[in-house]
Design a protein around this motif. Structure first.
Motif, PDB file in Angstrom:
ATOM      1  N   UNK C 153      49.882  60.448 101.063  1.00  0.00           N
ATOM      2  CA  UNK C 153      50.633  60.324 102.315  1.00  0.00           C
ATOM      3  C   UNK C 153      50.437  61.520 103.225  1.00  0.00           C
ATOM      4  N   UNK C 154      50.457  61.262 104.522  1.00  0.00           N
ATOM      5  CA  UNK C 154      50.434  62.366 105.470  1.00  0.00           C
ATOM      6  C   UNK C 154      51.771  63.117 105.441  1.00  0.00           C
ATOM      7  N   UNK C 155      51.764  64.230 106.129  1.00  0.00           N
ATOM      8  CA  UNK C 155      53.014  65.011 106.204  1.00  0.00           C
ATOM      9  C   UNK C 155      52.811  66.390 105.630  1.00  0.00           C
ATOM     10  N   UNK C 156      53.804  67.229 105.856  1.00  0.00           N
ATOM     11  CA  UNK C 156      53.754  68.607 105.356  1.00  0.00           C
ATOM     12  C   UNK C 156      53.519  68.634 103.839  1.00  0.00           C
ATOM     13  N   UNK C 160      55.963  67.667 100.609  1.00  0.00           N
ATOM     14  CA  UNK C 160      55.627  66.656  99.595  1.00  0.00           C
ATOM     15  C   UNK C 160      55.679  67.282  98.191  1.00  0.00           C
ATOM     16  N   UNK C 189      53.946  55.043  88.177  1.00  0.00           N
ATOM     17  CA  UNK C 189      54.854  54.577  89.232  1.00  0.00           C
ATOM     18  C   UNK C 189      55.338  55.735  90.090  1.00  0.00           C
ATOM     19  N   UNK C 190      55.520  56.860  89.450  1.00  0.00           N
ATOM     20  CA  UNK C 190      55.986  58.018  90.213  1.00  0.00           C
ATOM     21  C   UNK C 190      54.918  58.466  91.198  1.00  0.00           C
ATOM     22  N   UNK C 192      52.615  56.761  92.422  1.00  0.00           N
ATOM     23  CA  UNK C 192      52.419  55.732  93.436  1.00  0.00           C
ATOM     24  C   UNK C 192      53.233  55.993  94.704  1.00  0.00           C
ATOM     25  N   UNK C 193      54.418  56.637  94.499  1.00  0.00           N
ATOM     26  CA  UNK C 193      55.280  56.916  95.653  1.00  0.00           C
ATOM     27  C   UNK C 193      54.585  57.805  96.672  1.00  0.00           C
ATOM     28  N   UNK C 194      53.655  58.618  96.189  1.00  0.00           N
ATOM     29  CA  UNK C 194      53.024  59.589  97.072  1.00  0.00           C
ATOM     30  C   UNK C 194      51.663  59.128  97.589  1.00  0.00           C
ATOM     31  N   UNK C 195      51.254  57.945  97.156  1.00  0.00           N
ATOM     32  CA  UNK C 195      49.956  57.439  97.622  1.00  0.00           C
ATOM     33  C   UNK C 195      50.029  57.030  99.090  1.00  0.00           C
ATOM     34  N   UNK C 196      48.889  57.138  99.733  1.00  0.00           N
ATOM     35  CA  UNK C 196      48.819  56.730 101.141  1.00  0.00           C
ATOM     36  C   UNK C 196      49.074  55.237 101.237  1.00  0.00           C
ATOM     37  N   UNK C 197      49.680  54.828 102.343  1.00  0.00           N
ATOM     38  CA  UNK C 197      50.164  53.439 102.475  1.00  0.00           C
ATOM     39  C   UNK C 197      49.084  52.391 102.286  1.00  0.00           C
ATOM     40  N   UNK C 198      48.047  52.511 103.093  1.00  0.00           N
ATOM     41  CA  UNK C 198      47.068  51.411 103.124  1.00  0.00           C
ATOM     42  C   UNK C 198      45.740  51.789 102.482  1.00  0.00           C
ATOM     43  N   UNK C 202      42.724  48.314 102.204  1.00  0.00           N
ATOM     44  CA  UNK C 202      42.497  48.257 103.651  1.00  0.00           C
ATOM     45  C   UNK C 202      41.247  49.010 104.087  1.00  0.00           C
TER      46      UNK C 202
END
Lengths: 204, 204, 204, 204
Positions: C153-156, C160, C189-190, C192-198, C202
């Motif tokens: 995921x993007x962001x600081x 994260x 699963x944990x 996975x929460x931090x994976x980029x959305x698409x 995609x």
DNA sequence: TATGAATGAGGGTTCATTCAT
DNA sequence: GATGAATGAACCCTCATTCAT
């Protein structure tokens, strides 16, 4: 240099003296209550356990410390009494010397602690008291000398000696390092208390 | 008898006094360094923990003990100084009273111990020393009175006061119960040390 | 086998480690607030007093315990960050390892307790917090690596990292032995929460 | 206003609440380890002994404190789950509220302390754990709602709930007052972790 | 002899809990 | 019920003394 019993004994005495001196230094700095065997050993550069090679217990070390100090003091004051000198000057010297040395402060504290502390074994207390009493004799001699020459107050010389020594010790105790009472102390003024009443009159 | 705040406060004060008195007794026997809260509590018939209901620490208890004793002494010696009486007689009284009471003996020991013991926090030591110094003033006043009437030695009255007090305290310390030095102590003889040299001659 | 300074030092280090390990075990069970020196000593098979041969105080022992654990963790996570490997896999590994070791559970508890316990001196708390913050950096690095490759995921990245570590620690705390929450926990699963959305589908 | 059993009971409940609130305040400030019955009583303006009129022991007080807090939290999160609102918004609100209140910090610490401390009686630990688990349900419900609308990640909703709650609690613990980790925490960013991968894509 | 780790008793202090008032 | 003094166990820490090496 081969070992021999004599030399061993010498070394032993040296070490004992070193430990006693170190103990006095530490006590003078930290006070008797905060002085541990650890401190003494460190100051002497020895290990803790090794202290017990020379003294069987802390009490024995302190007791020995007092014994030596009192004996030394006794000798020195006896010599002083025997000098061929003005008795008043002798008192003045006693006074000045006593108040000058910081170790005397520590020594006085130990002396009082031992004499007023019921935890100290009775025999040690008795021995300390006896030596203290015996050490009054030379001072009483000085008083007698002064009385003979009319320079010192009349009265029981032993009593005068006790007053003189008590006064000096009392003053010594006031000189806790760093918390000095803001009143100057002067050996001459102290000795003056014991001078005969009509001294000046006589001289004039 | 139901409880009320006033009565509670009274009881509190009584308990505090009981503890302080017990502490004085124990310290006089064991010396300050060896006196534990346990000892004090036992002497007062209370539990160890309960001591902390009245004093927040051992230091505070000791500090309070000294504060009270020094304050009482200060008041009593101030009153003495203000009496319309022969200054020499005043000194004699001070001397006699001080040497008579056993509690004074204990108090002197504590006083000296605190002033010379590094285990005691610096601020308490300072406070004790300050009060000691302040309490010299009334004694110096007596000296001044005697100097004006020509009965007491010339010289700095504060210094004379320090000598006088130190002498009495020094003597007090010698009186460890059971190990007394075999020399009689006499208030008249002590006061005599401070009398003016030619007093009698003059008066005659 | 005679003693020599080197061997002594070695033994000293062994004992220290033994004590720290014992402390970790006990704290993990009792919590830091209820862990006494007595407990630690007993767990290590030593006497209470002897603990103080190796640590000058309970605080120092705890502080040292944390220092070592945090330093070790910092090294291990730094090494992990520097590996040439899929960032997501790195996170997965961190997660799995952390949740697997029981000592980590104890360590997390101590860490949190120290940071949230006012009984712990301020300087130790600060040191712990500082090291915690520093140890976020390598995790943030992993996040950056994943962001560059579009996997995370993007962001600081630091934020994260904080979320990731907090989540793991929060989960760790839930795993009190014997009172486990009946919900399965899965590293995949944990992460996975931090994976980029698409991410994969995609983009490809 | 005459006494009657009903009114008595009311007063009793008021006092209990007062004590529990005071306890939470004090714990939030001092930490659980430093909070004594004395502190709690003082904060509530009651006497120490009187606390035992309302709680039979400190453990019971803490246990009751947790019971109430967990119950209140359970009700509030259940209400939240039942709202007719965007599930993501619900998560955001949970998150924001939880991180905002300082008392939540204290509460989280107590919760963890109780759950990880073997000194706490087993039945209390079990009760706390059970309530914690039960309180996951409403959160899982929110997750389910979000999954149905495609806004939240797929997977076991209970597991997601556990992750979400653990993350929040982990973050809460990092916020020890005065020793904050210098990383901004943002509810939106936290919720984003649980959003479905292709949310944005869809929306766009 | 020399070392310093090990022991254990004891000291100061806190605090949950009880109890007399 | 309300109060706060009283208790006693437990905690941290120190230190004289012993002992294995």
């Amino acid at each position: 240099m081969p070992r021999n019993p004599e030399r061993d004994q010498q070394l032993r005495e040296q070490r004992k003296k070193l430990l006693l001196d170190s103990a006095l230094q530490v006590i003078a700095k930290r006070g008797i209550g905060l002085t541990s065997i650890q401190d003494i050993a460190k100051a002497a550069g020895l290990s803790v356990g090794n202290v017990y090679t020379y003294f069987s217990s802390k009490d024995e070390l302190f007791s020995e410390l007092l014994r030596r100090a009192q004996t030394e003091y006794g000798i020195s004051v006896t010599l002083l009494a025997e000098l061929d000198e003005d008795p008043l000057l002798k008192l003045r010297r006693m006074c000045a010397e006593w108040l000058a040395l910081e170790t005397n402060w520590a020594f006085t504290i130990i002396l009082q602690t031992v004499r007023t502390n019921e935890m100290v074994p009775a025999d040690i207390r008795q021995a300390v008291t006896d030596r203290f009493t015996a050490n009054l004799e030379p001072v009483a001699d000085i008083m007698r000398q002064g009385q003979r020459s009319g320079q010192i107050l009349n009265g029981d010389p032993l009593q005068l000696a006790l007053y003189f020594v008590s006064l000096i010790q009392g003053l010594t105790l006031q000189q806790a390092p760093g918390y000095v009472i803001p009143v100057p102390v002067n050996p001459d003024d102290i000795v003056r208390l014991f001078e005969a009443k009509n001294t000046h009159a006589k001289n004039i």
